[in-house]
Design an enzyme around this catalytic site. Structure first.
Site, PDB file in Angstrom:
ATOM      1  N   HIS A   1       0.817  -1.229   0.000  1.00 13.08           N
ATOM      2  CA  HIS A   1       0.000   0.000   0.000  1.00 13.08           C
ATOM      3  C   HIS A   1       0.849   1.276   0.000  1.00 13.08           C
ATOM      4  CE1 HIS A   1      -3.693  -2.166   0.386  1.00 13.08           C
ATOM      5  NE2 HIS A   1      -3.416  -2.644   1.590  1.00 13.08           N
TER       6      HIS A   1
ATOM      7  N   ASP B   1      -2.970 -10.759  -2.351  1.00 11.99           N
ATOM      8  CA  ASP B   1      -3.565 -10.193  -1.139  1.00 11.99           C
ATOM      9  C   ASP B   1      -5.018  -9.821  -1.427  1.00 11.99           C
ATOM     10  OD1 ASP B   1      -2.330  -8.696   1.592  1.00 11.99           O
ATOM     11  OD2 ASP B   1      -4.167  -7.787   0.817  1.00 11.99           O
TER      12      ASP B   1
END
Length: 309
Positions: free
Chosen positions: A125, A162
């Site tokens: 992220h 993910d």
């Protein structure tokens, strides 16, 4: 050659505060399960600290300096609403990046068959100049840059399974036609990126969203119809896996319905593809996974598959 497992104690010492889902016990349960007898032939190496100058080739140098300056001597500091650092977090972040780089070195030099890098904080992220989603530096993006700078390869692909879209990796790869980012993730979900029309400067971004509740059948369809053909067409020289295990049906932070054998199947498919396109060069890097028993068992399936490649 064998499978390399890279980790470091400082990645456990990175303390995110009471009740935080991205907790030290994530790495403790992984290390514990990989102490089982079947994993005795794993090669093991401690993650070194990455050079800040390398990280600054990928992230905004001023941002890197801000992160390191924010590390408190005691207590906690918030970098965004979800992302906290404490006294050991600076070293942990450097060793998380360094762990990926040393695994890249081992695999590209032919010393190891493949590698699993069990480090935290996670990275996918982290954008060019922004920490978010528990992530400080983008471990896989820096690893890709290191592969190119230190080993002279040109084309690197990252496959991210993910449950959350890796907005940071997409951000850092978007305008480089020699970097390929592919993601399967729950859609819609945090962080809000990952739509199919986000394609990159040269169709080098491939996003495959899965609806809440999707499980084995939907995952296999996504891989067979999109993921594997997409990576094969790109023809990478190195495949990096952003291995998040929060698509498991027991994970508290999302709503997909994968089981342990799904992670083994995805891993096997990616290894087979790597055998065809990049001389079996695979480095897997831990991202998410927040239900501790499911995380441990899923990693066990994943690493077992890496070892039997």
């Amino acid at each position: 050659m064998a499978t390399l497992f890279v980790t470091h104690q400082s990645c456990i010492d990175h303390d995110t505060g009471p009740g935080h889902p991205e907790q030290s016990d994530r790495l403790r349960v992984i290390q514990r399960v990989l102490e089982a007898e079947e994993f005795m032939f794993l090669h093991r190496e401690e993650a070194p600290k990455a050079d800040l100058d390398l990280i600054k080739k990928v992230h905004d140098p001023a941002y890197v300096d801000r992160v390191m300056a924010a590390i408190p001597q005691s207590g906690y500091e918030s970098l965004d609403g979800d992302t906290y650092v404490s006294s050991a977090s600076g070293e942990a972040a450097l060793r998380a990046v360094g762990g990926v780089c040393v695994a890249v070195d081992a695999v590209l030099a032919g010393h190891e068959r493949n590698a699993f890098v069990g480090v935290r904080p996670p990275g996918h992220h982290a954008e060019y100049d922004r920490a978010m989603g528990f992530c400080l530096f983008n471990n896989v993006a820096v690893g890709a840059r290191h592969a190119r700078d230190a080993h002279g390869i040109k084309r690197v692909a990252v496959m991210d399974f993910d449950v959350h879209h890796g907005n940071g990796t997409q951000d850092l790869f978007y305008n480089d036609p020699d970097l390929f980012y592919c993601s399967t993730h729950q859609w819609p979900l945090y962080p809000g990126t990952g739509a199919p029309d986000e394609r990159g400067c040269a169709n080098n971004i491939l996003n495959v969203g899965l609806s809440a509740g999707a499980g084995t059948a939907e995952m296999k369809h996504a891989f067979e119809q999109s993921v594997l053909p997409g990576i094969a067409a790109f023809k990478p020289e190195l495949l990096i896996i952003s291995a998040g295990f929060d698509a498991h049906r027991n994970d508290p932070l999302a709503g997909l319905s994968f089981v342990e054998s799904d992670f083994a199947w995805m891993t096997q498919q990616l290894l087979a593809l790597a055998g065809e396109v990049c001389d079996n060069r695979v480095v897997s890097v831990l991202e998410g996974g927040y239900d501790l028993p499911s995380l441990a068992s899923s990693v066990m399936f994943h690493v077992r598959t890496l070892m039997t490649a």
